[in-house]
Each structure stands twice: as structure tokens, then as C-alpha cells.
Design a protein around this motif. Structure first.
Motif: not given
Length: 169
Positions: A125-143
Motif C-alpha cells: 500500500c502507499p506510503i505518505y508523509v504529511h507536508r508539515d513533517v517535510i516543512a518541519n524537517t527542513r526547518q530543523l536542517s536549516d538551523g
């Protein structure tokens, strides 16, 4: 009828690979957006990585492993896993939901992403990631504190298929 310009809340991902973190020596499941080159690494436990690796390699075991048992149990109850969603990132911990259907009723079960991914593979079955998770992950990696995270992300994005290799226990 106008085409929808709404941005979907969930991004469909596929497993790009399973590898060992060269720094921590912990397994990483690398998810990749099906529509772009964006990746999401998720560190998982050794046992969960083994369950994922067994299914990726289509290896069978003499007795059902835990995720196989869960699939058999759900099938015995006439339920079906519809999709899994990595739904949240809170305090550096990922959370997931397993969406199941039984007798016309849809339920969402809380799960660790590694367990949800292992089940998704077994149910195909399909695997999804919520858009907020991607945004939060990017914010963490931008620090500034996360230089190592950003370096690892760049390294993962530039891996080719040979680099991903096979996960070894």
C-alpha cells in the motif's frame, strides 16, 4: 470543471533504500518523493530495519515475523491496510498512522514509522508523509545546529543505486 489548485496535505513517497548511518551505525530508511528528488531519512531500530529489509528482499522466514503476524491478523478480521502516513515530527521523533478499513469503517492507528513502513510493504500500500513533517524537517536542517543533518541530507540526495547497497544485519 476547473482543475484543483489545492496542494495535497500528504506527499506520496517510496522507499529509496535502507542503509546504515556511517556516523551512528544506526539503520536509516530513506524515503523519496515519487514526484521529485526530495528525500526524507528516518532513523529506525535494528529489528524494524530487519523487518523492512526482509520484505524489500522478498525473503521468507520459517515462521511469521511480527509484521507478518499483524498482516495475517488483520486479514483474518477482514481488514485491509489502505495507506500509511508519517504524520508528525515532534521533538525529533517521527509519528505515523496506519489507515485501515474494515466493514466499511476507516480507522487510523498510531504507530512508529518503522512499523508502519514494514506493514505498508507487506500490504503493498502507499506510503505518505504529511507536508508539515517535510516543512518541519527542513526547518530543523536549516538551523545552525544542524549542519551535520544538512550534510547528511546532501550526501543522501547524491547517492546512486549502487551506493544504497543492501542492508546487512
Amino acid at each position: 470543471m476547473k482543475p484543483s489548485l489545492e496542494v495535497p496535505l500528504e506527499i506520496e513517497m517510496q522507499i529509496r533504500g535502507l542503509m546504515m548511518d556511517p556516523v551512528t551505525n544506526m539503520p536509516i530508511v530513506v524515503l523519496k518523493d515519487v514526484a521529485s528528488d526530495m528525500i526524507l531519512p528516518i532513523w529506525v531500530g535494528v529489528f524494524e530495519a530487519n523487518a523492512i529489509a526482509l520484505e524489500l528482499e522478498k525473503s521468507s522466514t520459517p515462521r511469521p515475523m511480527t509484521h507478518d503476524l499483524l498482516k495475517n491478523l488483520a486479514q483474518g478480521l477482514n481488514a485491509r491496510v489502505q495507506k500509511i502516513v508519517v504524520s508528525e515530527l515532534r521533538e525529533d521523533t517521527f509519528y505515523a498512522l496506519i489507515w485501515m478499513e474494515q466493514a466499511g469503517e476507516i480507522i487510523a492507528l498510531d504507530a512508529r514509522p518503522s512499523d508502519a513502513i514494514a506493514l505498508a510493504l507487506r500490504w503493498d500500500c502507499p506510503i505518505y508523509v504529511h507536508r508539515d513533517v517535510i516543512a518541519n524537517t527542513r526547518q530543523l536542517s536549516d538551523g545552525a545546529q544542524s549542519v551535520n543533518t544538512e550534510e547528511l541530507r546532501r550526501w543522501l540526495e547524491n547517492l546512486n543505486d549502487d551506493d544504497m547497497g543492501q542492508y546487512k544485519m
